[in-house]
Scaffold this motif. Structure first.
Motif, mmCIF file in Angstrom:
data_model
loop_
_atom_site.group_PDB
_atom_site.id
_atom_site.type_symbol
_atom_site.label_atom_id
_atom_site.label_comp_id
_atom_site.label_asym_id
_atom_site.label_seq_id
_atom_site.Cartn_x
_atom_site.Cartn_y
_atom_site.Cartn_z
ATOM 1 N N UNK A 248 3.919 4.058 42.618
ATOM 2 C CA UNK A 248 3.901 5.516 42.643
ATOM 3 C C UNK A 248 4.993 6.096 41.770
ATOM 4 N N UNK A 249 5.138 7.400 41.868
ATOM 5 C CA UNK A 249 6.135 8.105 41.066
ATOM 6 C C UNK A 249 7.545 7.663 41.451
ATOM 7 N N UNK A 250 8.421 7.702 40.469
ATOM 8 C CA UNK A 250 9.831 7.393 40.666
ATOM 9 C C UNK A 250 10.676 8.586 40.237
ATOM 10 N N UNK A 251 11.803 8.767 40.905
ATOM 11 C CA UNK A 251 12.769 9.779 40.485
ATOM 12 C C UNK A 251 13.452 9.294 39.214
ATOM 13 N N UNK A 252 13.748 10.210 38.318
ATOM 14 C CA UNK A 252 14.468 9.909 37.078
ATOM 15 C C UNK A 252 15.856 10.534 37.200
ATOM 16 N N UNK A 253 16.872 9.683 37.122
ATOM 17 C CA UNK A 253 18.258 10.148 37.248
ATOM 18 C C UNK A 253 19.097 9.624 36.085
ATOM 19 N N UNK A 254 20.155 10.350 35.781
ATOM 20 C CA UNK A 254 21.159 9.880 34.837
ATOM 21 C C UNK A 254 21.907 8.717 35.494
ATOM 22 N N UNK A 255 21.988 7.575 34.797
ATOM 23 C CA UNK A 255 22.644 6.392 35.370
ATOM 24 C C UNK A 255 24.115 6.631 35.674
ATOM 25 N N UNK A 256 24.753 7.494 34.914
ATOM 26 C CA UNK A 256 26.191 7.713 35.080
ATOM 27 C C UNK A 256 26.500 8.786 36.110
ATOM 28 N N UNK A 257 25.822 9.928 36.005
ATOM 29 C CA UNK A 257 26.172 11.075 36.855
ATOM 30 C C UNK A 257 25.289 11.218 38.090
ATOM 31 N N UNK A 258 24.112 10.590 38.087
ATOM 32 C CA UNK A 258 23.182 10.766 39.200
ATOM 33 C C UNK A 258 22.374 12.046 39.117
ATOM 34 N N UNK A 259 22.533 12.806 38.018
ATOM 35 C CA UNK A 259 21.781 14.053 37.858
ATOM 36 C C UNK A 259 20.275 13.761 37.889
ATOM 37 N N UNK A 260 19.539 14.549 38.674
ATOM 38 C CA UNK A 260 18.090 14.405 38.821
ATOM 39 C C UNK A 260 17.408 15.086 37.642
ATOM 40 N N UNK A 261 16.578 14.323 36.893
ATOM 41 C CA UNK A 261 15.904 14.859 35.710
ATOM 42 C C UNK A 261 14.427 15.153 35.938
#
Length: 153
Positions: A40-53
C-alpha cells in the motif's frame, strides 16, 4: 502472498508505512489496504528532518474490469519539482517488482498533469491506453511499465 508494509530508504528519503494519524484518514485506509493486499501507500519523509512530504506506493485499482497494481505519488505542493516524487516512486517501483513480484505496474494520470507524466517517463513508463476512472469517470492516461522492459535507472 501477504507482505508487511516495508520501510524503504533512498539517498534523501525515508518511505514508511502510513499510520492512522497521517494525512486525515489516508493512514487508516492504507492500513486496511496493507492487510488486504500486502502492500500500500507509504509516507514520504525527509531522512534527516522527518518532514512529511506526501505519499507514494502501490494500490489496487480496477481498470476496464481488471485489477491492476497502480503506482501512485502525491507530494506536497511546496516540495514539488525537487525530484522527490521520482526518487520515492523509483524505490517503490523496484520494491513492487522485486519483492511483491508484479510483472507490471500502471499509473493513472490525467492528460493535463504534465508533472506526473514527467515522473512516469523517468520511471520508464509509457502510455498504454486511456480509461475513465474515479467517481466522475474522468479520462486518464494509463501509463504502464513491464518488469521485462524496466531499466534500473
Amino acid at each position: 502472498m501477504v507482505l508487511s508494509a516495508p520501510v524503504l530508504e533512498t539517498k534523501r528519503l525515508l518511505l514508511r508505512p502510513l499510520v492512522a494519524g497521517d494525512a486525515d484518514g489516508w493512514g487508516q485506509r492504507a492500513l486496511e489496504h496493507y492487510a488486504k493486499h500486502g502492500f500500500g501507500l507509504l509516507a514520504v519523509e525527509d531522512r534527516t528532518t522527518g518532514e512529511f512530504f506526501g505519499n507514494v506506493g502501490p494500490t489496487m485499482q480496477r481498470i476496464d474490469d481488471v485489477d491492476e497494481i497502480e503506482l501512485g505519488w502525491s507530494i506536497t505542493p511546496d516540495r514539488s519539482r525537487q525530484g522527490i516524487a521520482t526518487e520515492a516512486a523509483k524505490a517503490c517501483r523496484d520494491h513492487v517488482f522485486e519483492v511483491v513480484g508484479a510483472d507490471h505496474v500502471i499509473s493513472l494520470i490525467l492528460p493535463q498533469n504534465e508533472p506526473s507524466a514527467g515522473v512516469a517517463r523517468k520511471l520508464g513508463m509509457t502510455v498504454w491506453k486511456q480509461s475513465p476512472h474515479g467517481s466522475v469517470q474522468w479520462l486518464h492516461n494509463v501509463w504502464r511499465l513491464d518488469t521485462t522492459t524496466r531499466q534500473a535507472g
